[in-house]
Write a protein that holds these residues in place. Structure first.
Motif, short mmCIF file in Angstrom:
data_model
loop_
_atom_site.label_atom_id
_atom_site.label_comp_id
_atom_site.label_asym_id
_atom_site.label_seq_id
_atom_site.Cartn_x
_atom_site.Cartn_y
_atom_site.Cartn_z
N LEU A 186 69.64 29.08 18.42
CA LEU A 186 68.62 28.98 19.47
C LEU A 186 67.62 27.88 19.15
CD1 LEU A 186 67.91 32.76 20.10
CD2 LEU A 186 69.23 31.21 21.55
N GLN A 187 67.26 27.13 20.20
CA GLN A 187 66.23 26.09 20.08
C GLN A 187 65.37 26.08 21.33
OE1 GLN A 187 68.56 22.46 19.35
NE2 GLN A 187 67.73 22.46 17.27
N GLN A 188 64.14 25.61 21.14
CA GLN A 188 63.24 25.35 22.25
C GLN A 188 63.03 23.84 22.32
OE1 GLN A 188 58.89 25.55 21.86
NE2 GLN A 188 58.93 27.10 23.47
N HIS A 189 63.30 23.25 23.48
CA HIS A 189 63.04 21.83 23.73
C HIS A 189 61.74 21.77 24.53
CE1 HIS A 189 67.11 20.36 22.50
NE2 HIS A 189 67.34 21.65 22.65
N TYR A 190 60.69 21.27 23.90
CA TYR A 190 59.31 21.30 24.41
C TYR A 190 58.91 19.93 24.92
CZ TYR A 190 54.18 21.27 23.89
OH TYR A 190 52.83 21.13 24.08
N PHE A 191 58.26 19.91 26.10
CA PHE A 191 57.74 18.68 26.70
C PHE A 191 56.36 18.99 27.27
CE2 PHE A 191 62.29 19.09 27.30
CZ PHE A 191 62.78 17.93 26.74
N ASP A 192 55.36 18.11 27.03
CA ASP A 192 54.04 18.41 27.59
C ASP A 192 53.44 17.24 28.34
OD1 ASP A 192 52.48 16.80 25.79
OD2 ASP A 192 52.23 18.46 24.39
N SER A 193 52.28 17.52 28.95
CA SER A 193 51.61 16.56 29.84
C SER A 193 51.04 15.36 29.10
CB SER A 193 50.50 17.27 30.63
OG SER A 193 49.60 17.95 29.75
N ARG A 194 51.05 15.37 27.77
CA ARG A 194 50.63 14.20 26.99
C ARG A 194 51.79 13.25 26.75
NH1 ARG A 194 48.81 17.60 21.89
NH2 ARG A 194 50.90 18.31 22.39
N GLY A 195 53.02 13.68 27.13
CA GLY A 195 54.21 12.89 26.86
C GLY A 195 54.86 13.26 25.53
N VAL A 196 54.40 14.35 24.91
CA VAL A 196 54.96 14.81 23.64
C VAL A 196 56.25 15.58 23.90
CG1 VAL A 196 54.57 16.38 21.69
CG2 VAL A 196 52.72 14.90 22.49
N ALA A 197 57.26 15.31 23.09
CA ALA A 197 58.53 16.04 23.15
C ALA A 197 58.87 16.48 21.73
CB ALA A 197 59.63 15.17 23.72
N ARG A 198 59.23 17.76 21.57
CA ARG A 198 59.57 18.30 20.26
C ARG A 198 60.71 19.29 20.40
NH1 ARG A 198 53.31 19.12 19.05
NH2 ARG A 198 52.89 17.09 18.15
N ILE A 199 61.43 19.50 19.32
CA ILE A 199 62.49 20.51 19.29
C ILE A 199 62.16 21.50 18.17
CG2 ILE A 199 64.94 20.99 18.93
CD1 ILE A 199 65.49 18.15 20.00
N TYR A 200 62.12 22.78 18.54
CA TYR A 200 61.83 23.85 17.60
C TYR A 200 63.07 24.72 17.44
CZ TYR A 200 56.91 22.76 18.42
OH TYR A 200 55.69 22.12 18.52
N ASP A 201 63.39 25.10 16.22
CA ASP A 201 64.39 26.13 15.98
C ASP A 201 63.73 27.47 16.30
OD1 ASP A 201 66.50 24.44 15.07
OD2 ASP A 201 65.41 24.21 13.18
N MET A 202 64.53 28.41 16.79
CA MET A 202 63.98 29.67 17.27
C MET A 202 64.82 30.84 16.79
SD MET A 202 63.68 30.79 21.28
CE MET A 202 62.00 30.37 21.69
#
Length: 145
Positions: free
Chosen positions: A68-84
């Motif tokens: 499982l992973q979370q692919h995160y994107f936010d309004s600052r233009g930040v993108a990250r991938i978290y293991d879950m």
């Protein structure tokens, strides 16, 4: 490897949640809902203060060996991938990251309607994690699964 059952257990998140940061005047809303026809869980988060980012995340079995992973994107233009990992009513997200490590540990209440979370971060790659802030998710209402 994440199984269909592991992905389905994320159904405990489905619904609309109010978010608060104890000790700070920071409130927001987070909604979790399944992508049409399933396969991925979509998370939308908004914060009422403009200095905090709004975000969308796609959660699925996208890691190596189907973890499982979370692919995160936010309004600052930040993108990250978290293991879950979701195990024993504890949701853990983590990443080492090229900038600093981060970890989210959320413990569900017995009825599954409150998540008390601790967020931690380091200050450099591979560095030790330190408490950043706490966060509370309170379910406002469930959505259909």
């Amino acid at each position: 490897m994440a199984s269909t059952a592991e992905l389905e257990q994320l159904g405990i998140l489905v619904g609309e949640w109010e978010t608060t940061v104890p000790g700070r005047e920071v409130k927001g809303r987070t909604t979790f809902e399944w992508l049409e026809n399933g396969g991925f869980l979509i998370q939308h988060s908004t914060v009422q203060q403009p200095e905090y980012p709004n975000s969308v995340s796609i959660i699925g079995a996208t890691g190596s060996d189907g973890a499982l992973q979370q692919h995160y994107f936010d309004s600052r233009g930040v993108a990250r991938i978290y293991d879950m990992i979701l195990k024993d009513n504890v949701l853990t997200l983590f990443r080492d990251g090229p900038d600093w490590p981060q970890r989210f540990v959320g413990r569900f209440s017995d009825d599954g309607n409150v998540i008390n979370a601790r967020l931690e971060r380091g200050t450099y790659p591979g560095g030790p994690l330190e408490h950043d802030f706490d966060m509370v998710y309170t379910r406002i209402h469930p959505l259909s699964m």
